[in-house]
Design an enzyme around this catalytic site. Structure first.
Site, PDB file in Angstrom:
ATOM      1  N   ASP A  83     148.689  55.483  21.523  1.00  0.00           N
ATOM      2  CA  ASP A  83     148.375  56.175  22.652  1.00  0.00           C
ATOM      3  C   ASP A  83     149.373  57.157  22.945  1.00  0.00           C
ATOM      4  O   ASP A  83     150.669  57.019  22.494  1.00  0.00           O
ATOM      5  CB  ASP A  83     148.155  55.381  23.826  1.00  0.00           C
ATOM      6  CG  ASP A  83     147.447  56.128  25.002  1.00  0.00           C
ATOM      7  OD1 ASP A  83     147.109  57.506  24.871  1.00  0.00           O
ATOM      8  OD2 ASP A  83     147.119  55.729  25.865  1.00  0.00           O
ATOM      9  N   GLY A  98     148.617  61.126  32.902  1.00  0.00           N
ATOM     10  CA  GLY A  98     148.250  62.879  33.104  1.00  0.00           C
ATOM     11  C   GLY A  98     147.038  63.488  33.015  1.00  0.00           C
ATOM     12  O   GLY A  98     146.377  64.108  33.396  1.00  0.00           O
ATOM     13  N   GLY A  99     146.549  62.468  31.912  1.00  0.00           N
ATOM     14  CA  GLY A  99     144.867  62.898  31.756  1.00  0.00           C
ATOM     15  C   GLY A  99     144.004  61.999  32.446  1.00  0.00           C
ATOM     16  O   GLY A  99     142.635  62.196  32.416  1.00  0.00           O
ATOM     17  N   GLU A 105     143.853  52.978  29.777  1.00  0.00           N
ATOM     18  CA  GLU A 105     145.092  52.710  28.954  1.00  0.00           C
ATOM     19  C   GLU A 105     145.685  51.528  28.958  1.00  0.00           C
ATOM     20  O   GLU A 105     146.105  51.029  27.934  1.00  0.00           O
ATOM     21  CB  GLU A 105     145.772  53.939  28.957  1.00  0.00           C
ATOM     22  CG  GLU A 105     144.803  55.238  28.734  1.00  0.00           C
ATOM     23  CD  GLU A 105     145.684  56.569  28.821  1.00  0.00           C
ATOM     24  OE1 GLU A 105     145.590  57.795  28.256  1.00  0.00           O
ATOM     25  OE2 GLU A 105     146.700  56.630  29.965  1.00  0.00           O
TER      26      GLU A 105
HETATM   27  C1  5RP Z   1     146.380  60.322  29.503  1.00  0.00           C
HETATM   28  C2  5RP Z   1     147.747  60.023  29.209  1.00  0.00           C
HETATM   29  C3  5RP Z   1     148.157  60.703  28.163  1.00  0.00           C
HETATM   30  O1  5RP Z   1     148.664  59.958  27.162  1.00  0.00           O
HETATM   31  C4  5RP Z   1     149.324  61.600  28.431  1.00  0.00           C
HETATM   32  O2  5RP Z   1     148.864  62.332  29.591  1.00  0.00           O
HETATM   33  C5  5RP Z   1     149.872  62.634  27.397  1.00  0.00           C
HETATM   34  O3  5RP Z   1     148.970  63.784  27.006  1.00  0.00           O
HETATM   35  P1  5RP Z   1     149.321  64.503  25.820  1.00  0.00           P
HETATM   36  O4  5RP Z   1     149.258  63.567  24.604  1.00  0.00           O
HETATM   37  O5  5RP Z   1     148.091  65.440  25.873  1.00  0.00           O
HETATM   38  O6  5RP Z   1     150.484  65.335  26.228  1.00  0.00           O
HETATM   39  O7  5RP Z   1     148.467  59.226  29.739  1.00  0.00           O
HETATM   40  O8  5RP Z   1     145.926  59.686  30.795  1.00  0.00           O
END
Ligand code: 5RP
Length: 232
Positions: A83, A98-99, A105
């Site tokens: 991840d 962030g997502g 997760e």
């Molecule tokens: C989603 C997350 C992502 O792993 C995190 O936001 C990183 O995102 P990206 O790979 O687009 O930079 O925790 O909930």
């Protein structure tokens, strides 16, 4: 390499740790997407894996690539989760979410023997907290829960603007589990372990985006290649 190339390089290197017959957790976000796409290529070439996605979005992508999927009810123990992260420090403590997928997760990562983090170099920080910490909260009484979050965080030296996440239309953002997220812009988090434990004791908080003691290896893309932190 630019940031996206770094994400891709880290994702491709993570494939070195995937062995035939493994059960894998698939992360969420643009870096995890590179991994899912690279894994999809290997599956097309005959690699046998069984995967649990950490979000509806990742599940749809994996399905479209022909990656065999399961869930934690049928397959409660996984070998590795791969991840991304919004931030990581050298102790492999992470900020994620962030997502918006932090809860699933964390459930998938902790159901796994190992978690591998893949990231571009900008995600590696000395002190966590420049990225606003996502905290997932039950909608019932959310304003009261947010007030408690602010009080508890300030006991850990964390103050700053807290905003309930909105979608692109300005409507409340709901996670895959139908909860709200408060993004807490603390700037720095002096005691991530203490803060994480204290936040998760608040009634109404489902979980927070600090992943402590979960990741054992990080693959970080750099200008020239990839660096490995930790071991597996
Ligand atoms: C989603 C997350 C992502 O792993 C995190 O936001 C990183 O995102 P990206 O790979 O687009 O930079 O925790 O909930």
């Amino acid at each position: 390499m630019n940031a996206d190339d770094q994400k891709k390089a880290a994702a491709v290197r993570a494939l070195d740790y995937v062995k035939p017959g493994m059960k894998l957790g698939l992360g969420t976000g643009s870096t995890a997407e590179h991994f899912v796409r690279a894994l999809g290529e290997k599956v097309k070439q005959g690699l046998d894996v069984l995967c649990v996605p950490t979000s509806e979005r990742t599940g749809k992508l994996a399905e479209s690539l022909g990656i065999p999927l399961t869930n934690l009810d049928d397959t409660p123990h996984l070998d590795i989760t791969v991840d991304g992260a919004d931030e990581l420090d050298r102790e492999l403590r992470l900020i994620k979410g962030g997502g918006g997928a932090l809860l699933r997760e964390k459930i998938v990562a902790t159901a796994s023997e190992r978690m591998i983090v893949i990231a571009d170099a900008s995600k590696l920080v000395e002190t966590l907290g420049a990225f606003p910490l996502p905290v997932e909260v039950i909608p019932f009484g959310a304003a009261a829960t947010a007030r408690r979050i602010a009080e508890v965080a300030s006991d850990f030296g964390c103050t700053g603007r807290m905003s309930r996440r909105a979608d692109e239309y300005g409507e409340p953002f709901f996670t895959d589990s139908e909860n709200f997220i408060y993004d807490c812009a603390f700037g720095t988090i002096p005691d991530p372990d203490g803060l994480s434990a204290a936040l998760n004791r608040i009634a109404g908080v489902v979980d927070n985006g600090l992943f402590i003691g979960i990741a054992s290896l990080a693959i970080v893309g750099t200008a020239t290649g990839t660096d490995i932190l930790g071991s597996i």
